[in-house]
Design a protein around this motif. Structure first.
Motif, PDB file in Angstrom:
ATOM      1  N   CYS A 111      -4.448   4.936 -10.252  1.00  0.00           N
ATOM      2  CA  CYS A 111      -5.473   5.918  -9.859  1.00  0.00           C
ATOM      3  C   CYS A 111      -6.381   6.290 -11.021  1.00  0.00           C
ATOM      4  O   CYS A 111      -7.521   6.709 -10.805  1.00  0.00           O
ATOM      5  CB  CYS A 111      -4.827   7.164  -9.262  1.00  0.00           C
ATOM      6  SG  CYS A 111      -4.109   6.860  -7.623  1.00  0.00           S
TER       7      CYS A 111
ATOM      8  N   ARG B  42      -9.990   0.998 -10.644  1.00  0.00           N
ATOM      9  CA  ARG B  42      -9.825   0.885  -9.192  1.00  0.00           C
ATOM     10  C   ARG B  42      -9.823   2.257  -8.516  1.00  0.00           C
ATOM     11  O   ARG B  42     -10.249   2.397  -7.379  1.00  0.00           O
ATOM     12  CB  ARG B  42      -8.518   0.138  -8.854  1.00  0.00           C
ATOM     13  CG  ARG B  42      -8.513  -1.296  -9.347  1.00  0.00           C
ATOM     14  CD  ARG B  42      -7.271  -2.058  -8.903  1.00  0.00           C
ATOM     15  NE  ARG B  42      -6.018  -1.506  -9.384  1.00  0.00           N
ATOM     16  CZ  ARG B  42      -5.543  -1.664 -10.608  1.00  0.00           C
ATOM     17  NH1 ARG B  42      -6.230  -2.340 -11.514  1.00  0.00           N
ATOM     18  NH2 ARG B  42      -4.368  -1.144 -10.956  1.00  0.00           N
TER      19      ARG B  42
ATOM     20  N   ARG C  96      -7.515   3.961  -7.239  1.00  0.00           N
ATOM     21  CA  ARG C  96      -6.602   4.135  -6.101  1.00  0.00           C
ATOM     22  C   ARG C  96      -5.328   3.344  -6.379  1.00  0.00           C
ATOM     23  O   ARG C  96      -5.285   2.504  -7.292  1.00  0.00           O
ATOM     24  CB  ARG C  96      -7.241   3.645  -4.804  1.00  0.00           C
ATOM     25  CG  ARG C  96      -7.421   2.134  -4.777  1.00  0.00           C
ATOM     26  CD  ARG C  96      -7.844   1.615  -3.421  1.00  0.00           C
ATOM     27  NE  ARG C  96      -7.522   0.191  -3.290  1.00  0.00           N
ATOM     28  CZ  ARG C  96      -7.707  -0.500  -2.190  1.00  0.00           C
ATOM     29  NH1 ARG C  96      -8.195   0.068  -1.117  1.00  0.00           N
ATOM     30  NH2 ARG C  96      -7.391  -1.789  -2.145  1.00  0.00           N
TER      31      ARG C  96
ATOM     32  N   SER D  88      -2.485   0.894  -4.532  1.00  0.00           N
ATOM     33  CA  SER D  88      -2.114   0.115  -3.346  1.00  0.00           C
ATOM     34  C   SER D  88      -0.658  -0.326  -3.463  1.00  0.00           C
ATOM     35  O   SER D  88      -0.251  -0.920  -4.461  1.00  0.00           O
ATOM     36  CB  SER D  88      -3.023  -1.102  -3.188  1.00  0.00           C
ATOM     37  OG  SER D  88      -3.044  -1.884  -4.366  1.00  0.00           O
TER      38      SER D  88
ATOM     39  N   CYS E 168      -0.659  11.816  -3.019  1.00  0.00           N
ATOM     40  CA  CYS E 168      -0.835  10.491  -2.403  1.00  0.00           C
ATOM     41  C   CYS E 168      -2.222  10.331  -1.781  1.00  0.00           C
ATOM     42  O   CYS E 168      -2.445   9.447  -0.961  1.00  0.00           O
ATOM     43  CB  CYS E 168       0.213  10.263  -1.323  1.00  0.00           C
ATOM     44  SG  CYS E 168       1.901  10.557  -1.845  1.00  0.00           S
ATOM     45  N   SER E 169      -3.144  11.209  -2.167  1.00  0.00           N
ATOM     46  CA  SER E 169      -4.450  11.218  -1.495  1.00  0.00           C
ATOM     47  C   SER E 169      -5.264   9.957  -1.766  1.00  0.00           C
ATOM     48  O   SER E 169      -6.194   9.649  -1.022  1.00  0.00           O
ATOM     49  CB  SER E 169      -5.252  12.457  -1.920  1.00  0.00           C
ATOM     50  OG  SER E 169      -5.465  12.457  -3.320  1.00  0.00           O
ATOM     51  N   ARG E 170      -4.907   9.220  -2.839  1.00  0.00           N
ATOM     52  CA  ARG E 170      -5.649   7.989  -3.132  1.00  0.00           C
ATOM     53  C   ARG E 170      -4.746   6.763  -3.026  1.00  0.00           C
ATOM     54  O   ARG E 170      -4.970   5.749  -3.691  1.00  0.00           O
ATOM     55  CB  ARG E 170      -6.295   8.090  -4.517  1.00  0.00           C
ATOM     56  CG  ARG E 170      -7.456   9.091  -4.525  1.00  0.00           C
ATOM     57  CD  ARG E 170      -8.225   9.047  -5.821  1.00  0.00           C
ATOM     58  NE  ARG E 170      -7.468   9.655  -6.912  1.00  0.00           N
ATOM     59  CZ  ARG E 170      -7.755   9.498  -8.212  1.00  0.00           C
ATOM     60  NH1 ARG E 170      -8.766   8.748  -8.576  1.00  0.00           N
ATOM     61  NH2 ARG E 170      -7.025  10.098  -9.130  1.00  0.00           N
ATOM     62  N   TRP E 171      -3.734   6.873  -2.183  1.00  0.00           N
ATOM     63  CA  TRP E 171      -2.838   5.744  -1.946  1.00  0.00           C
ATOM     64  C   TRP E 171      -3.322   4.922  -0.750  1.00  0.00           C
ATOM     65  O   TRP E 171      -3.852   5.472   0.224  1.00  0.00           O
ATOM     66  CB  TRP E 171      -1.422   6.231  -1.639  1.00  0.00           C
ATOM     67  CG  TRP E 171      -0.671   6.803  -2.812  1.00  0.00           C
ATOM     68  CD1 TRP E 171      -1.193   7.389  -3.933  1.00  0.00           C
ATOM     69  CD2 TRP E 171       0.755   6.857  -2.963  1.00  0.00           C
ATOM     70  NE1 TRP E 171      -0.187   7.810  -4.759  1.00  0.00           N
ATOM     71  CE2 TRP E 171       1.015   7.495  -4.195  1.00  0.00           C
ATOM     72  CE3 TRP E 171       1.819   6.443  -2.171  1.00  0.00           C
ATOM     73  CZ2 TRP E 171       2.320   7.711  -4.649  1.00  0.00           C
ATOM     74  CZ3 TRP E 171       3.116   6.668  -2.625  1.00  0.00           C
ATOM     75  CH2 TRP E 171       3.360   7.288  -3.863  1.00  0.00           C
ATOM     76  N   VAL E 172      -3.127   3.628  -0.856  1.00  0.00           N
ATOM     77  CA  VAL E 172      -3.294   2.714   0.287  1.00  0.00           C
ATOM     78  C   VAL E 172      -1.949   2.033   0.486  1.00  0.00           C
ATOM     79  O   VAL E 172      -1.436   1.387  -0.437  1.00  0.00           O
ATOM     80  CB  VAL E 172      -4.395   1.657   0.015  1.00  0.00           C
ATOM     81  CG1 VAL E 172      -4.461   0.649   1.155  1.00  0.00           C
ATOM     82  CG2 VAL E 172      -5.739   2.334  -0.181  1.00  0.00           C
TER      83      VAL E 172
ATOM     84  N   GLY F 184      -5.442   5.641   4.933  1.00  0.00           N
ATOM     85  CA  GLY F 184      -4.804   4.935   3.824  1.00  0.00           C
ATOM     86  C   GLY F 184      -3.576   4.144   4.228  1.00  0.00           C
ATOM     87  O   GLY F 184      -2.986   3.442   3.405  1.00  0.00           O
TER      88      GLY F 184
END
Length: 256
Positions: free
Chosen positions: A33, A37, A39, A41, A65-69, A104
């Motif tokens: 994060c 990138r 984020r 993944s 986890c707001s920027r998790w994929v 996500g």
């Protein structure tokens, strides 16, 4: 096969392994994060990993986890309400308890026939990883069956030789349910980090064969060798009991 990027980490029991796994995930998430990138993944697997990961991550303080994929290394083509659905289990035990945005989570469409389901999931991955012919996950979390399978890549199955598709359908899984979709080896081996989690004495014989070689065909789990990434094996003592290769025994709370 180059083993220079492989680490085998052994913990006294699953009770110590779980928190170490959570530390690994959160550390890689922070790293990703704060990179270009912006984020993280991660590809998750089913089986015992669901409970272990969900328990430890939901207990992690200040987890963001707001920027998790989140993708799935494999999935059973069943309705999400079915106890066999990996997505359904994670939704109940993890996604509903943390701040992962719905957008996500890259899930299959279980209403489609298996072939179309695989094509649809490949399209979702392609959209989720724009500009990447093969999706490059920051972290893939894998399990391994007593037969040496991982994802839904089973011994002696033609899918082991798949080189073109990123997601493949399987309608003759030796382990029920028979219809599944799975990431292929090119995707698994493109990841920045792959971490296997394997616990219990029943895994000791197959772990010895996967990690030390031996007679017979190379098992699917032994074909996981990230081309540019790291390979970690997180084991407990009973699972590692037969191994003679170099292993690490991290101190409690150590950073992996």
């Amino acid at each position: 096969m180059d083993m220079s990027n492989r680490r085998i980490l052994v913990f006294p029991s699953a009770a110590e392994l779980g928190p170490a796994l959570a530390r690994l995930v959160t550390a890689r998430a922070d790293q990703a994060c704060t990179s270009d990138r912006g984020r993280f993944s991660v590809g998750v697997s089913g089986g015992s990993l669901v409970g272990l990961l969900s328990k430890e991550l939901t207990a992690s303080p200040n987890l963001d986890c707001s920027r998790w994929v989140v993708g799935f290394c494999d999935e059973r083509v069943v309705q999400f309400s079915d106890p066999e659905s990996t997505y359904g289990l994670y939704k109940d035990q993890l996604f509903s308890k943390v701040n992962i945005p719905e957008s996500g989570v890259l899930a299959i469409d279980p209403t489609l026939p298996v072939q179309e389901c695989a094509e649809d999931y490949a399209r979702k991955l392609s959209e989720g990883f724009p500009g990447e012919a093969i999706p490059v996950f920051d972290l893939l979390l894998l399990g391994m069956g007593p037969d040496g399978h991982t994802c839904s890549l089973f011994p002696d199955h033609p899918l082991l030789e798949e080189t073109q598709k990123t997601v493949a359908p399987i309608s003759d899984s030796p382990k029920p349910p028979p219809q599944r979709v799975t990431l292929t080896l090119p995707v698994v081996n493109a990841a920045r980090c792959v971490a296997f989690v394997s616990t219990g004495g029943s895994k000791a014989p197959v772990l010895k064969r996967v990690l030390e070689g031996g007679k017979g065909p190379v098992l699917p789990a032994a074909r996981v060798a990230p081309s540019k990434g790291e390979l970690l094996w997180l084991l407990d003592e009973p699972a590692a009991a037969s191994l003679t290769v170099q292993m690490e025994r991290p101190a409690p709370g150590a950073h992996i």
